[in-house]
Design an enzyme around this catalytic site. Structure first.
Site, PDB file in Angstrom:
ATOM      1  N   GLU A   1     -18.897  -5.787   9.947  1.00 28.04           N
ATOM      2  CA  GLU A   1     -19.800  -5.035  10.824  1.00 28.04           C
ATOM      3  C   GLU A   1     -20.832  -5.922  11.504  1.00 28.04           C
ATOM      4  OE1 GLU A   1     -17.921  -2.266   8.017  1.00 28.04           O
ATOM      5  OE2 GLU A   1     -18.984  -4.175   7.745  1.00 28.04           O
ATOM      6  N   ARG A   9     -24.999  -2.690   7.096  1.00 24.55           N
ATOM      7  CA  ARG A   9     -24.723  -4.115   6.845  1.00 24.55           C
ATOM      8  C   ARG A   9     -24.952  -4.960   8.088  1.00 24.55           C
ATOM      9  NH1 ARG A   9     -19.124  -4.115   3.518  1.00 24.55           N
ATOM     10  NH2 ARG A   9     -18.412  -2.742   5.167  1.00 24.55           N
ATOM     11  N   LYS A  64       0.842  -1.180   0.000  1.00 25.80           N
ATOM     12  CA  LYS A  64       0.000   0.000   0.000  1.00 25.80           C
ATOM     13  C   LYS A  64       0.890   1.246   0.000  1.00 25.80           C
ATOM     14  CE  LYS A  64      -4.199   1.766   2.204  1.00 25.80           C
ATOM     15  NZ  LYS A  64      -5.228   1.518   3.228  1.00 25.80           N
TER      16      LYS A  64
END
Length: 626
Positions: free
Chosen positions: A376, A404, A288
């Site tokens: 979640e 969600r 990243k």
């Protein structure tokens, strides 16, 4: 977008232009693409590190595959800036995330190259499988479908549901696992550890490639033979790697891991597996922030760093001591204070410890804070389990992502009336991240659920007091919603004080019109009430409503304006209208809030004006009733 006059990127308007280049030219394309992303995001902030990490993957995919006829489905769309630049939006990329400009995340409404919505993580495999099956059923056998999943999205439950279906449905889907050991913060959990350890012998992979390609070319690989050979292959691979491969175990052919920054190697691999039948997973190791040293050193900060000097990497940060603290930082400091007083408090977050500022408690009390990854639903049920056996979880989820976990909130917390405190960050309009991230629906969706207490603070002092109230004995499921970014108070610390559940407050006396608001948008409502002579009430609680205030308002005022930073259908305004009807009051009520449509991206101030909850719009609504 500015580019070098003699550069390759200026020659690329669409992927078909990219495919005219030689493989030897692709490293230069990657370098120029990376430089352009850095240069543009230095002045127009956005998601930097993730897009830098997939530059080579992006270029290789559009080079090998015939997009847009072939489908590339991105997961966590903040990886896709390079994709946008290569697909006809290079000149418009300077408008990224700006009002009226290109969208912050891929969207089919913007480009045929954007195959699916991807503002929330973990949906790429399911969506791509649907496209792969559709291609087969519609006779489009030449269409290839690729899902690119990464940045921690493999920890989401939907990804595993998709993998399970991929393994049992006839399809030729290719899944690219962009394994950078990150989401926004460091990835966590067993899948992270599994991927870190997953490796196979390079010689084995090379031999497997050659044998498999030869068998396919000779027409000797049918489904029955493939399964038999694959079972033998899996056994050999497990012996070599001394580890069972979960993907091969699901009959998804696994390739890798390979270097995701070696563009020539990526092109070779993609060409080699492109036409293989059956589901495949290509495991790529990436970094990243790759190619930009500051982002490589601190990937969490550089996930979305704001403005910065592209030459030095120095971030342009506002350190004004007279500027109000961010709501999420007040939450983080307050949570630690409460946890120091109450040993039962634990913190739970689905992959957002820095974003929600739970990292403050995490640093001081690592044994009492839990980052569960991009999951979640699990975060909610995990919190319910801890609450069932005596702990007091503060579960912090961004409002848009809490959608969600709707069933988990109902079935695993509210049904059992468990004492879990849900802190919904980024509630209301969030600005430049747009419709996938606006916290628009939480009040309307959650108001109907029994046992829930739902409240929203008007300022930072109220947030601290509501957090204190939420952790007191005798409470059930308790929801506190607050917006993204700064509040209104410089001196935000205050003593803890209980607020009686279901009570609001009158803030401004007035005549003829009463303005009822909930949450921080009440600051706009107060300014409008003061300017027009209207009364203003901060309701604080959506559930239960303050019935004493409502009786007072109904008896004194025939005209009411309600203001909320959420959808007006089903929210505070609807609750007030229902209550008035039930109690045989018949005032004129004007509801202000988000409309029954998805709100675009732009600054918060711009969007408040568009949906009519800025101070001037509230003033106008009041004056129209006078």
């Amino acid at each position: 977008m500015d580019t070098q006059d003699n550069g390759l990127l200026t020659q690329i308007q669409y992927p078909e232009d990219l495919r005219r280049l030689s493989v030897d030219q692709l490293p230069q394309v990657c370098q120029e693409l990376r430089e352009d992303i850095v240069k543009e995001l230095s002045v127009n902030p956005g998601h930097l590190a993730s897009s830098l990490g997939v530059v080579e993957i992006t270029v290789a995919l559009h080079y090998v595959y015939n997009t847009p006829e072939d489908r590339i489905v991105w997961d966590v769309g903040h990886q896709a800036y390079g994709h946008k630049i290569l697909t006809g939006r290079r000149e418009q990329f300077c408008t990224n995330r700006k009002l009226g400009g290109i969208r912050p995340f891929p969207s089919p409404f913007e480009s045929e190259y954007d195959t699916f919505a991807c503002g929330h993580a973990s949906n790429s495999i399911s969506a791509a499988l649907g496209m792969a099956v559709a291609a087969q059923l519609e006779g489009k056998d030449s269409r290839h479908v690729v899902a690119v999943i990464g940045d921690g999205a493999m920890s989401g439950g939907l990804a595993f549901e998709g993998l399970n279906n991929v393994s049992s449905s006839p399809n030729n889907l290719l899944i690219i696992l962009n394994d950078n050991n990150m989401s926004i913060d460091r990835s966590v959990g067993g899948m992270k550890q599994y991927l870190l350890g997953l490796n196979t012998n390079k010689t084995y992979n090379a031999v497997k490639f050659r044998i498999t390609r030869w068998l396919y070319n000779k027409g000797m690989m049918n489904d029955d033979r493939k399964k038999g050979i694959q079972r033998l292959s899996n056994a050999i691979k497990s012996a070599i790697a001394q580890q069972q491969n979960i993907f091969d175990g699901m009959d998804i052919r696994y390739f890798g891991p390979f270097d995701g920054h070696n563009i020539k190697e990526l092109v070779r691999i993609l060409r080699a597996i492109k036409d293989m039948h059956g589901p495949k997973l290509l495991h790529l190791h990436t970094q990243k922030g790759h190619g930009y040293a500051p982002a490589e050193k601190d990937v969490t900060i550089w996930h979305a760093p704001g403005k910065f000097d592209p030459e030095t990497g120095e971030r342009i940060v506002d350190h004004d001591p007279n500027k109000p603290q961010k709501f999420q930082d007040v939450f983080g400091h307050t949570l630690l204070e409460l946890a120091e007083q109450n040993p039962k408090i634990v913190g739970v977050t689905p992959a957002m410890p820095t974003g929600c500022s739970m990292n403050i408690m995490m640093k001081a009390m690592p044994e009492r804070t839990f980052d569960v990854g991009i999951a979640e639903g699990h975060a909610v049920t995990f919190s319910g389990g801890m609450a069932k056996d005596g702990l007091l979880p503060f579960c912090n989820i961004y409002s848009a992502f809490s959608q969600r976990a709707f069933d988990n909130i109902i079935h695993d917390v509210a049904l059992l009336n468990l004492h879990v405190v849900f802190c919904l960050d980024r509630a209301g309009l969030v600005g430049e991240d747009g419709p996938t991230h606006h916290g628009a629906f939480d009040m309307a969706a959650l108001r109907t659920i029994p046992n829930l207490t739902i409240c929203s603070p008007m300022d930072e002092h109220e947030l601290r007091k509501l957090m204190y109230t939420a952790q007191l004995p005798g409470q059930g499921p308790f929801i506190i919603r607050y917006p993204r970014g700064g509040g209104v108070l410089v001196n935000w610390r205050c003593p803890f004080e209980e607020i009686k559940v279901g009570t609001g407050r009158k803030i401004h006396e007035g005549k003829e019109v009463a303005v009822l608001s909930i949450g921080a948008i009440g600051n706009n409502a107060l300014a409008a009430a003061e300017a027009t002579g209207a009364a203003h009430y901060d309701m604080r609680f959506l559930k239960p409503l303050d019935e004493d205030i409502l009786h007072e308002v109904a008896r004194k005022f025939q005209k009411i304006v309600t203001v909320e930073n959420g959808v007006k259908n089903g929210g505070l305004g609807s609750a007030v209208m229902e209550w008035m009807c039930d109690h045989d009051y018949h005032p004129t009520i004007k509801r202000l809030g988000m409309p029954d449509e998805f709100v675009e991206h732009g600054t918060v101030a711009e969007l408040q004006q568009i949906v009519g909850i800025d101070t001037e719009s509230i003033k106008k609504a009041i004056l129209e009733l006078l």
